[in-house]
Design an enzyme around this catalytic site. Structure first.
Site, PDB file in Angstrom:
ATOM      1  N   GLU A 119       0.834  -1.212   0.000  1.00  0.00           N
ATOM      2  CA  GLU A 119       0.000   0.000   0.000  1.00  0.00           C
ATOM      3  C   GLU A 119       0.865   1.257   0.000  1.00  0.00           C
ATOM      4  O   GLU A 119       0.387   2.336   0.338  1.00  0.00           O
ATOM      5  CB  GLU A 119      -0.944   0.015   1.214  1.00  0.00           C
ATOM      6  N   HIS A 144      -7.177  -4.071  10.315  1.00  0.00           N
ATOM      7  CA  HIS A 144      -8.444  -4.763  10.056  1.00  0.00           C
ATOM      8  C   HIS A 144      -9.203  -4.998  11.367  1.00  0.00           C
ATOM      9  O   HIS A 144      -9.284  -6.136  11.831  1.00  0.00           O
ATOM     10  CB  HIS A 144      -8.164  -6.113   9.365  1.00  0.00           C
ATOM     11  N   HIS A 214     -13.212  -3.910   4.499  1.00  0.00           N
ATOM     12  CA  HIS A 214     -11.762  -4.165   4.441  1.00  0.00           C
ATOM     13  C   HIS A 214     -11.052  -3.742   5.730  1.00  0.00           C
ATOM     14  O   HIS A 214     -10.473  -4.580   6.417  1.00  0.00           O
ATOM     15  CB  HIS A 214     -11.171  -3.470   3.204  1.00  0.00           C
TER      16      HIS A 214
HETATM   17  O1  2HA Z   1      -0.803  -5.157   3.541  1.00  0.00           O
HETATM   18  O2  2HA Z   1      -3.844  -5.105   4.656  1.00  0.00           O
HETATM   19  O3  2HA Z   1      -4.680  -3.896   2.457  1.00  0.00           O
HETATM   20  C1  2HA Z   1      -1.884  -5.971   3.739  1.00  0.00           C
HETATM   21  C2  2HA Z   1      -3.142  -5.213   3.670  1.00  0.00           C
HETATM   22  C3  2HA Z   1      -3.508  -4.582   2.395  1.00  0.00           C
HETATM   23 ZN    ZN Z   2      -5.845  -4.356   4.441  1.00  0.00          ZN
END
Ligand code: 2HA
Ligand code: ZN
Length: 269
Positions: A119, A144, A214
């Site tokens: 990212e 997350h 996400h």
């Molecule tokens: O790098 O969470 O969105 C792993 C992630 C990508």
């Molecule tokens: Zn992610």
């Protein structure tokens, strides 16, 4: 072992905050496998010796041109690296990069040639905008958080500020410590330019934004405070779920009580 952190206590403190946060993310179940990424602008800790350090990677394109990052340095979690490993060995699961003068490419300078997060373009685009705005924010954290993500599987929580107001109303601390609330970004492909652009757009209004189904992207002065903002929001989500599990819809603090908080604590909204 020779490390860029040796005899640089201020830089080591920032990297150690990332490691501590990485451990919390793993313990909370927010960082399965290689999930999540953290980048910190460490340019203010860079001395002449660091400026003179040779590249230990080839020159790599960022994929976009970011004029405010000229000569900046970032600590970045490594791509495919695990938060639970980074917690113990931050310089083996992350690296320090230097942005080159073309503002479109970078090299890794320390400690090992660990490739930065997938990212990277979105993280660096956000840092570019933060500098452009004169923001004191230096860290971005993507993670997350289970309960916050679960909420985005219901359309009503995707309406602007619906989740934010509900979460604020669960416990006074959430508004006090995440005063700009939670922005919402409709589902977009991970690592895409569209996701990066939408994130920059929403960060003008919020410090924490939710990528539907996400995870969250948070910015603050350092990795610890960015984590804290996500932590208080997720705590509120847990209180909401606990009430629902007890069989009722929680009342929440009233709008009057929340306004009273904003005045008493001098909060932005
Ligand atoms: O790098 O969470 O969105 C792993 C992630 C990508
Ligand atoms: Zn992610």
């Amino acid at each position: 072992m020779e490390s860029i952190l040796n005899n640089r206590p201020a830089l080591a403190t920032e990297v150690n905050k990332v490691a501590e946060v990485a451990g919390y993310l793993w313990q909370k179940g927010w960082a399965e496998r290689n999930g999540g990424n953290i980048t910190v602008n460490v340019t203010e800790y860079v001395d002449d010796a660091i400026k003179g350090m040779p590249a230990i990677s080839e020159v790599k394109p960022i994929g976009t041109t970011l004029p405010y990052l000229k000569g900046c340095y970032f600590y970045c979690k490594g791509t495919n690296k695990r938060m639970r490993d980074l917690a113990r060995w931050p310089m083996e699961n992350g690296s320090v990069i230097r942005i080159l003068d073309d503002c479109a490419s970078y090299v890794i300078i320390a400690d090992q040639p660990v490739l930065p997060t997938s990212e990277l373009p979105s993280h660096l685009s956000v840092h570019n905008r933060l500098i452009e705005q004169g923001s004191p924010y230096k860290a971005s954290v993507h993670t997350h958080p289970i309960e916050l993500i679960a909420m985005t599987h219901n359309k009503k929580f995707l309406e602007k500020d619906v989740a934010s107001n509900l979460l604020w109303s669960m416990i006074p601390e959430t508004k006090a410590f995440c005063p700009r609330g939670l922005g919402i970004i409709p589902y977009k492909l991970p690592s895409s330019v569209e996701l990066a652009e939408a994130t920059i757009h929403e960060l003008a209004e919020y410090d924490v934004v939710m990528w539907e189904k996400h995870g969250v992207f948070a910015v603050d002065t350092d990795a610890m405070t960015a984590f804290d903002q996500v932590d208080v929001l997720n705590k509120s989500a847990l209180i909401y779920i606990a009430a629902r599990n007890m069989g009722f819809e929680p009342d929440g603090m009233s709008q009057v009580q929340m306004n009273e908080m904003s005045v008493a604590f001098n909060l932005p909204k």
